[in-house]
Motif scaffolding. Structure first.
Motif, mmCIF file in Angstrom:
data_model
loop_
_atom_site.group_PDB
_atom_site.id
_atom_site.type_symbol
_atom_site.label_atom_id
_atom_site.label_comp_id
_atom_site.label_asym_id
_atom_site.label_seq_id
_atom_site.Cartn_x
_atom_site.Cartn_y
_atom_site.Cartn_z
ATOM 1 N N TYR A 447 -63.769 53.712 75.798
ATOM 2 C CA TYR A 447 -63.831 53.770 74.336
ATOM 3 C C TYR A 447 -65.243 53.431 73.889
ATOM 4 O O TYR A 447 -65.782 52.375 74.231
ATOM 5 N N ARG A 448 -65.826 54.332 73.124
ATOM 6 C CA ARG A 448 -67.151 54.089 72.550
ATOM 7 C C ARG A 448 -67.023 53.968 71.040
ATOM 8 O O ARG A 448 -66.250 54.686 70.414
ATOM 9 N N ASP A 449 -67.800 53.068 70.487
ATOM 10 C CA ASP A 449 -67.720 52.773 69.066
ATOM 11 C C ASP A 449 -67.823 54.056 68.238
ATOM 12 O O ASP A 449 -68.715 54.878 68.437
ATOM 13 N N GLY A 450 -66.897 54.227 67.298
ATOM 14 C CA GLY A 450 -66.939 55.369 66.397
ATOM 15 C C GLY A 450 -66.171 56.584 66.863
ATOM 16 O O GLY A 450 -66.135 57.593 66.164
ATOM 17 N N GLN A 451 -65.537 56.525 68.047
ATOM 18 C CA GLN A 451 -64.767 57.675 68.519
ATOM 19 C C GLN A 451 -63.397 57.782 67.859
ATOM 20 O O GLN A 451 -62.772 58.835 67.906
ATOM 21 N N ALA A 452 -62.931 56.697 67.289
ATOM 22 C CA ALA A 452 -61.634 56.683 66.610
ATOM 23 C C ALA A 452 -61.643 55.520 65.625
ATOM 24 O O ALA A 452 -62.533 54.657 65.657
ATOM 25 N N ASN A 453 -60.650 55.497 64.744
ATOM 26 C CA ASN A 453 -60.557 54.433 63.754
ATOM 27 C C ASN A 453 -59.759 53.274 64.334
ATOM 28 O O ASN A 453 -58.523 53.295 64.359
ATOM 29 N N ALA A 454 -60.482 52.272 64.837
ATOM 30 C CA ALA A 454 -59.882 51.077 65.432
ATOM 31 C C ALA A 454 -60.739 49.875 65.050
ATOM 32 O O ALA A 454 -61.745 50.009 64.350
ATOM 33 N N ASP A 455 -60.327 48.702 65.502
ATOM 34 C CA ASP A 455 -61.138 47.508 65.300
ATOM 35 C C ASP A 455 -62.188 47.475 66.408
ATOM 36 O O ASP A 455 -61.976 46.921 67.486
ATOM 37 N N GLY A 456 -63.311 48.099 66.139
ATOM 38 C CA GLY A 456 -64.351 48.255 67.140
ATOM 39 C C GLY A 456 -65.065 46.989 67.522
ATOM 40 O O GLY A 456 -65.866 46.990 68.469
ATOM 41 N N ARG A 457 -64.780 45.895 66.833
ATOM 42 C CA ARG A 457 -65.444 44.632 67.188
ATOM 43 C C ARG A 457 -65.060 44.193 68.591
ATOM 44 O O ARG A 457 -65.853 43.547 69.282
ATOM 45 N N PHE A 458 -63.849 44.586 69.039
ATOM 46 C CA PHE A 458 -63.408 44.203 70.379
ATOM 47 C C PHE A 458 -64.100 45.014 71.467
ATOM 48 O O PHE A 458 -64.098 44.631 72.631
ATOM 49 N N ALA A 459 -64.672 46.164 71.100
ATOM 50 C CA ALA A 459 -65.322 47.027 72.078
ATOM 51 C C ALA A 459 -66.801 46.737 72.213
ATOM 52 O O ALA A 459 -67.485 47.325 73.038
ATOM 53 N N SER A 460 -67.294 45.820 71.406
ATOM 54 C CA SER A 460 -68.717 45.483 71.427
ATOM 55 C C SER A 460 -68.905 44.076 71.964
ATOM 56 O O SER A 460 -68.219 43.135 71.540
ATOM 57 N N ALA A 461 -69.831 43.943 72.898
ATOM 58 C CA ALA A 461 -70.102 42.621 73.480
ATOM 59 C C ALA A 461 -70.557 41.636 72.417
ATOM 60 O O ALA A 461 -70.291 40.432 72.503
#
Length: 561
Positions: A447-461
């Motif tokens: 999962y890369r940030d911006g590929q879908a509408n999710a809580d992307g804070r969990f995908a970023s270190a």
């Protein structure tokens, strides 16, 4: 040979106070509808005055293409619905004759009668002195003999509504289709805002939203908005043998969202109708439209081979039978024990909605919009003025989702077309989500940030990933290999199955439909609120079937018989 004429554009209106913005081609239909005094009350008279002007006496107004065609076509459909009509076109449509004709027609009318006035041609808005002595802007229709920016020679819409209609008829419905050619606007469009206050028991439908344009089309020989209105009057908006105003409004909204009309909008520019005000139940006409389907109501067979658009504008993609590995490998990040991988055969084709059920879809069928992120929902402040009709419906229970399918299946056009709607099984849902891929997500293993509408804070270190804190439009983000949008993220989607954590251990290989009983129903796809792990194709979630959350919505299957 000269090229085709450039499209004309119709301007927008906004709000419960009607704001008229930069008009040049104006179509106004003002209708007054009867109210039933009791269950036994009979419908009153239905009359209409329709005015269309393509060419003008004065050189300041450029010639139009389809103003007359619009009113002539609507005139024909209204006659079929039982209206007595008066049609004024071209040189007949002088200011004096328009006003005198409307006065003559409304004079004998009363509170139980229905009156419709349609004006098609150029329009302007001009600053005038109000009754309080202060300057204000008013909207004007340009008659055949009108003079540019001369209020005395033009026909005031405020006068039409306040002086001619309100004293004579009980209820009023207004449709506005205003168009402008932006590149050639000088002397034809007026910048700024004019306001018409909506009196009680008045509803208005505008061809586009503030900041948008409204288009005409050479192929259709009408404005797009008028074409949608005509499709509705020809039976597309009918329910139980009646065309009701509220259903016509919803139908027009959805026809404007179909591919049939969107492809006629230059450069992909959207044109989305907007309605304001309110009016009780008003029947425009009755009939039997079962044998006269309109162009948009029934898809062609070649479209059914791959995709089609149903009668309310929902697009469906044909999903062919096949086999896949359902579940997730043991080493996949975020994987849970109930995701044991196993083979599943989908033995029958089905048609899956390309988009999540939108708020407009849901409101057309259910006549309500429970969504948190809607114009009137508790999350309206987060919209920051953005439109919500193309956002997914949410705060719907599993029971609500099934009722939506039931009512959609009962629409006359859907019955005639042999289309029945239901929620997807969990197996169908994952099969469509994977779209032939074995990756964790429909877009890959990571999962890369911006590929879908999710809580992307969990995908970023750093915890700084994208988190919209709300839903996005149903056509946001890239579709998967099957052409389906937002299978991962935006809103989670109800499935038909009961949830069973150990069901994969005993499920059949062919077409599993879930346990025979349970306490929770399956929810799939993850949402704007969730960790990206929950957006994986194999991720399984569940919820109480009566729960309503702002991150759970609907996607439906259409079975075509």
């Amino acid at each position: 040979m000269p090229g085709p004429s450039p499209p004309l554009h119709r301007s927008s209106f906004n709000g419960n106070q009607v704001q008229i913005v930069s008009m040049t081609y104006l179509l106004i239909a003002v209708a007054a509808s009867m109210v039933l005094a009791s269950a036994a009350s009979a419908q009153g008279r239905k009359v209409a005055v329709l005015v269309g002007v393509n060419e003008y006496q004065k050189p300041a107004f450029t010639s139009l293409r389809f103003a007359r065609a619009d009113v002539e076509a609507v005139d024909a459909e209204l006659k079929k619905l039982g209206f007595t009509t008066t049609l004024l076109r071209g040189p007949e449509a002088t200011r004096t004759r328009i006003e005198d004709t409307i006065d003559r027609v409304v004079a004998p009318l009363g509170k139980d009668d229905l009156m419709l006035v349609m004006l098609a041609g150029h329009g302007q808005q001009i600053e005038v002195t109000g009754i309080d002595g202060l300057p204000s802007e008013d909207a004007f229709f340009c008659p055949y003999d009108g003079i540019n920016r001369d209020a005395e020679s033009l026909y005031s819409l405020s006068h039409l509504i306040d002086r001619q209609l309100i004293p004579n008829v009980g209820r009023r419905i207004v449709m506005v289709d205003a168009c402008r050619n932006v590149a050639d606007d000088v002397g034809r469009g007026i910048q700024g805002n004019a306001t018409i206050a909506l009196p009680e028991d008045t509803a208005i439908l505008f061809s586009c939203r503030s900041g948008q344009r409204s288009f005409e089309n050479d192929t259709l020989r009408h404005g797009l908005f008028t074409y949608a209105v005509l499709e509705g009057l020809r039976g597309g908006a009918a329910r139980d043998g009646k065309i009701v105003w509220s259903q016509l409004v919803s139908y027009v909204d959805w026809v404007m969202a179909t591919e049939q009309l969107r492809r006629h909008m230059p450069d992909g520019t959207p044109q989305v109708p907007i309605s304001a005000g309110g009016i009780p139940f008003a029947v425009l006409g009755e009939g039997n439209w079962s044998e006269v389907p309109t162009e948009i109501q029934r898809p062609k067979q070649e479209e059914l081979d791959h995709s089609f658009v149903n009668s309310i504008g929902m697009k469906f993609q044909k999903i062919h039978p096949g086999s896949f590995i359902m579940g997730s490998p043991i080493d996949q990040p975020g994987r849970r024990p109930e995701e044991r991988p196993h083979r599943v055969d989908v033995s029958r084709e089905f048609h899956l909605s390309v988009f999540e059920v939108s708020q407009c879809d849901y409101e057309f069928v259910m006549e309500t919009n429970p969504s948190y992120f809607s114009d009137w929902g508790d999350g309206a402040e987060r919209l920051a003025g953005q439109l919500s009709d193309q956002r997914p419906v949410e705060q719907v229970s599993w029971q609500d989702a099934n009722e939506f399918c039931r009512r959609l299946s009962k629409l006359p056009v859907e019955v005639r077309a042999g289309r029945r709607y239901r929620l997807p099984t969990e197996a169908e849902w994952e099969y469509a989500c994977r779209a032939g891929s074995t990756a964790a997500y429909g877009f890959g293993d990571v999962y890369r940030d911006g590929q879908a509408n999710a809580d992307g804070r969990f995908a970023s270190a750093s915890g700084g990933g994208i988190f919209l804190k709300q839903t996005a439009d149903i056509a946001s983000y890239r579709p998967n290999a099957f052409g389906i949008y937002n299978m991962s993220g935006n809103v989670s989607e109800w499935c038909q199955d009961w949830f069973g954590a150990a069901y994969y251990d005993v499920s059949p290989t062919a077409d599993p439909v879930g346990p025979t009983s349970g306490t929770k129903r399956v929810v799939r796809g993850g949402s704007w609120f969730d960790h990206p792990y929950l957006l994986r194709c194999g991720s399984r979630q569940s919820a109480d079937p009566g729960s309503r959350e702002p991150f759970v919505g609907i996607r439906v299957v259409c079975d075509v018989r």
